[in-house]
Motif scaffolding. Structure first.
Motif, PDB file in Angstrom:
ATOM      1  N   MET A   1      -8.720  -8.773  -9.505  1.00  0.00           N
ATOM      2  CA  MET A   1      -9.093  -7.715  -8.553  1.00  0.00           C
ATOM      3  C   MET A   1      -8.042  -7.532  -7.448  1.00  0.00           C
ATOM      4  SD  MET A   1     -11.974  -6.519  -9.598  1.00  0.00           S
ATOM      5  CE  MET A   1     -12.722  -5.732  -8.184  1.00  0.00           C
ATOM      6  N   PHE A   2      -6.840  -8.027  -7.707  1.00  0.00           N
ATOM      7  CA  PHE A   2      -5.802  -7.891  -6.685  1.00  0.00           C
ATOM      8  C   PHE A   2      -5.486  -6.424  -6.412  1.00  0.00           C
ATOM      9  CE2 PHE A   2      -1.323  -7.771  -5.326  1.00  0.00           C
ATOM     10  CZ  PHE A   2      -1.429  -8.563  -4.184  1.00  0.00           C
ATOM     11  N   TRP A   3      -5.732  -5.577  -7.418  1.00  0.00           N
ATOM     12  CA  TRP A   3      -5.434  -4.160  -7.231  1.00  0.00           C
ATOM     13  C   TRP A   3      -6.285  -3.533  -6.142  1.00  0.00           C
ATOM     14  CZ3 TRP A   3      -9.253  -0.536  -8.047  1.00  0.00           C
ATOM     15  CH2 TRP A   3     -10.379  -0.969  -8.751  1.00  0.00           C
ATOM     16  N   VAL A   4      -7.446  -4.126  -5.864  1.00  0.00           N
ATOM     17  CA  VAL A   4      -8.306  -3.604  -4.789  1.00  0.00           C
ATOM     18  C   VAL A   4      -7.613  -3.763  -3.440  1.00  0.00           C
ATOM     19  CG1 VAL A   4     -10.528  -3.837  -3.644  1.00  0.00           C
ATOM     20  CG2 VAL A   4     -10.368  -4.089  -6.120  1.00  0.00           C
ATOM     21  N   LEU A   5      -6.846  -4.840  -3.287  1.00  0.00           N
ATOM     22  CA  LEU A   5      -6.115  -5.038  -2.032  1.00  0.00           C
ATOM     23  C   LEU A   5      -5.030  -3.977  -1.833  1.00  0.00           C
ATOM     24  CD1 LEU A   5      -5.728  -8.927  -2.101  1.00  0.00           C
ATOM     25  CD2 LEU A   5      -7.475  -7.550  -0.948  1.00  0.00           C
ATOM     26  N   LEU A   6      -4.572  -3.391  -2.916  1.00  0.00           N
ATOM     27  CA  LEU A   6      -3.631  -2.282  -2.810  1.00  0.00           C
ATOM     28  C   LEU A   6      -4.342  -0.951  -2.610  1.00  0.00           C
ATOM     29  CD1 LEU A   6      -1.154  -3.246  -5.688  1.00  0.00           C
ATOM     30  CD2 LEU A   6      -0.904  -3.674  -3.248  1.00  0.00           C
ATOM     31  N   LEU A   7      -5.578  -0.859  -3.115  1.00  0.00           N
ATOM     32  CA  LEU A   7      -6.343   0.383  -2.974  1.00  0.00           C
ATOM     33  C   LEU A   7      -6.766   0.609  -1.525  1.00  0.00           C
ATOM     34  CD1 LEU A   7      -7.728   2.804  -4.372  1.00  0.00           C
ATOM     35  CD2 LEU A   7      -9.728   1.333  -4.709  1.00  0.00           C
ATOM     36  N   LEU A   8      -7.096  -0.467  -0.824  1.00  0.00           N
ATOM     37  CA  LEU A   8      -7.563  -0.330   0.563  1.00  0.00           C
ATOM     38  C   LEU A   8      -6.498   0.298   1.471  1.00  0.00           C
ATOM     39  CD1 LEU A   8      -9.566  -3.664   0.995  1.00  0.00           C
ATOM     40  CD2 LEU A   8     -10.454  -1.359   0.597  1.00  0.00           C
ATOM     41  N   LEU A 165      -0.979  -0.570 -11.324  1.00  0.00           N
ATOM     42  CA  LEU A 165      -1.025  -0.409 -12.781  1.00  0.00           C
ATOM     43  C   LEU A 165      -0.067  -1.375 -13.490  1.00  0.00           C
ATOM     44  CD1 LEU A 165      -1.215   3.483 -13.087  1.00  0.00           C
ATOM     45  CD2 LEU A 165      -3.044   1.836 -13.521  1.00  0.00           C
ATOM     46  N   LEU A 166       0.978  -1.777 -12.806  1.00  0.00           N
ATOM     47  CA  LEU A 166       1.938  -2.700 -13.412  1.00  0.00           C
ATOM     48  C   LEU A 166       1.520  -4.161 -13.296  1.00  0.00           C
ATOM     49  CD1 LEU A 166       5.319  -1.083 -12.277  1.00  0.00           C
ATOM     50  CD2 LEU A 166       4.214  -0.948 -14.521  1.00  0.00           C
ATOM     51  N   LEU A 167       0.504  -4.414 -12.440  1.00  0.00           N
ATOM     52  CA  LEU A 167       0.035  -5.793 -12.293  1.00  0.00           C
ATOM     53  C   LEU A 167      -0.748  -6.222 -13.530  1.00  0.00           C
ATOM     54  CD1 LEU A 167      -1.236  -5.764  -8.583  1.00  0.00           C
ATOM     55  CD2 LEU A 167       0.804  -6.909  -9.466  1.00  0.00           C
ATOM     56  N   PRO A 168      -0.655  -7.488 -13.885  1.00  0.00           N
ATOM     57  CA  PRO A 168      -1.501  -7.981 -14.992  1.00  0.00           C
ATOM     58  C   PRO A 168      -2.962  -8.005 -14.578  1.00  0.00           C
ATOM     59  CG  PRO A 168      -0.325  -9.798 -13.944  1.00  0.00           C
ATOM     60  CD  PRO A 168       0.233  -8.539 -13.346  1.00  0.00           C
ATOM     61  N   ILE A 169      -3.806  -7.318 -15.313  1.00  0.00           N
ATOM     62  CA  ILE A 169      -5.237  -7.227 -14.984  1.00  0.00           C
ATOM     63  C   ILE A 169      -5.997  -8.219 -15.860  1.00  0.00           C
ATOM     64  CG2 ILE A 169      -7.261  -5.719 -14.899  1.00  0.00           C
ATOM     65  CD1 ILE A 169      -5.392  -3.375 -14.502  1.00  0.00           C
ATOM     66  N   LEU A 176      -7.124   2.712 -16.920  1.00  0.00           N
ATOM     67  CA  LEU A 176      -7.465   4.099 -16.631  1.00  0.00           C
ATOM     68  C   LEU A 176      -8.355   4.187 -15.404  1.00  0.00           C
ATOM     69  CD1 LEU A 176      -7.455   7.090 -17.325  1.00  0.00           C
ATOM     70  CD2 LEU A 176      -9.386   6.664 -18.876  1.00  0.00           C
ATOM     71  N   LEU A 177      -9.312   3.250 -15.294  1.00  0.00           N
ATOM     72  CA  LEU A 177     -10.205   3.240 -14.125  1.00  0.00           C
ATOM     73  C   LEU A 177      -9.428   2.924 -12.850  1.00  0.00           C
ATOM     74  CD1 LEU A 177     -13.057   3.469 -13.022  1.00  0.00           C
ATOM     75  CD2 LEU A 177     -13.390   1.032 -13.527  1.00  0.00           C
ATOM     76  N   VAL A 178      -8.484   1.993 -12.948  1.00  0.00           N
ATOM     77  CA  VAL A 178      -7.656   1.677 -11.777  1.00  0.00           C
ATOM     78  C   VAL A 178      -6.859   2.909 -11.353  1.00  0.00           C
ATOM     79  CG1 VAL A 178      -5.742   0.266 -10.932  1.00  0.00           C
ATOM     80  CG2 VAL A 178      -7.497  -0.758 -12.392  1.00  0.00           C
ATOM     81  N   GLY A 179      -6.295   3.604 -12.331  1.00  0.00           N
ATOM     82  CA  GLY A 179      -5.537   4.810 -12.011  1.00  0.00           C
ATOM     83  C   GLY A 179      -6.392   5.892 -11.375  1.00  0.00           C
TER      84      GLY A 179
END
Length: 259
Positions: A1-8, A165-169, A176-179
């Motif tokens: 869920m590291f991508w959430v820290l970028l979404l904020l 999107l480039l981070l390992p999920i 697609l949901l992250v995008g």
């Protein structure tokens, strides 16, 4: 869920920038609605056209060029201004002569700066604001800065989205949901830019909508005489100067004069 820290921060950038743009646009519209209506049939003077196009500095440039073309001022290609005829025809010319100094010679750059800040130019600006042709000081700058902030926010959101999107999920969240999550603040930013393009463009720092219309009519007039040349300089700046020697006087970047 590291991508959430970028979404904020993406949402923070987009939300802050879009909110600022909306508030500044509303403030500018309120000030424009409260301004005095432009006088019908008002014909812009050369100084007024220069101020509405480029502010106080443009007024100083047009005055220097006008006096040089009349052989009352010598503008050397080395960046120096020399007074030939000290008799001013109006208060703005008087401010230019005063900015050159009692010795009758000075470098052009400080002359432009001092003449732009003269009381005569401030009175010209106040008159245009009261006539509804110019925006109050700082309003045009604020709108333009807010638009640039939204553009920067859109770029930042796009960069953060690509990074996410480039981070390992590892949580099973579809890319697609992250995008799509990052597409929301990006869409918000781009939508604000599109609306601003139609509602508050051009983002003039000096001219009100009424002033911009008068400038547009001024540009469409037939060219060919001295008045047209000076009008072109007033609207477009020193890049409209076709004479290499005269243009070099304003673009010279030599070392400061030493006694």
């Amino acid at each position: 869920m590291f991508w959430v820290l970028l979404l904020l921060p993406a949402w923070a950038f987009a939300g802050t920038a879009c909110t600022r743009l909306c508030l500044t646009a509303v403030r500018a519209a309120t000030l424009d609605a409260g301004a005095a209506p432009a006088v019908p049939g008002h014909d812009l003077t050369l100084y007024e056209a220069a101020f509405l196009s480029g502010g106080p500095a443009r007024v100083a440039d047009v005055t220097l060029i006008s006096m040089a073309r009349q052989r009352r001022l010598l503008l050397a290609h080395t960046g120096w201004a020399t007074v030939v005829d000290p008799r001013a025809r109006d208060e703005i010319e008087q401010s230019v002569i005063g900015a050159i100094g009692p010795e009758g010679q000075s470098r052009i750059a400080p002359v432009r700066a001092r003449a732009a800040g003269a009381e005569a130019v401030r009175r010209l600006a106040d008159g245009l604001v009261h006539a509804g042709l110019a925006v109050p000081e700082g309003v045009g700058t604020t709108v333009g800065a807010a638009v640039r902030q939204v553009r920067a926010a859109a770029v930042a959101v796009a960069v953060l989205g690509v990074t996410a999107l480039l981070l390992p999920i590892q949580t099973g969240t579809p890319r697609l949901l992250v995008g799509l999550w990052f597409a929301l603040p990006l869409t918000l930013s781009l939508s604000c830019l599109v609306i601003a393009r139609f509602e508050v463009h051009p983002y003039s720092r000096w001219a009100s909508p009424a002033g911009q219309r008068l400038l547009g009519a001024l540009v469409r007039r037939p060219a060919g005489d001295e008045r047209s040349f000076l009008t072109s300089v007033a609207v477009r700046g020193i890049r409209a100067i076709g004479e290499p020697q005269l243009r070099a006087a304003f673009t010279h970047r030599d070392q400061p004069w030493r006694e």
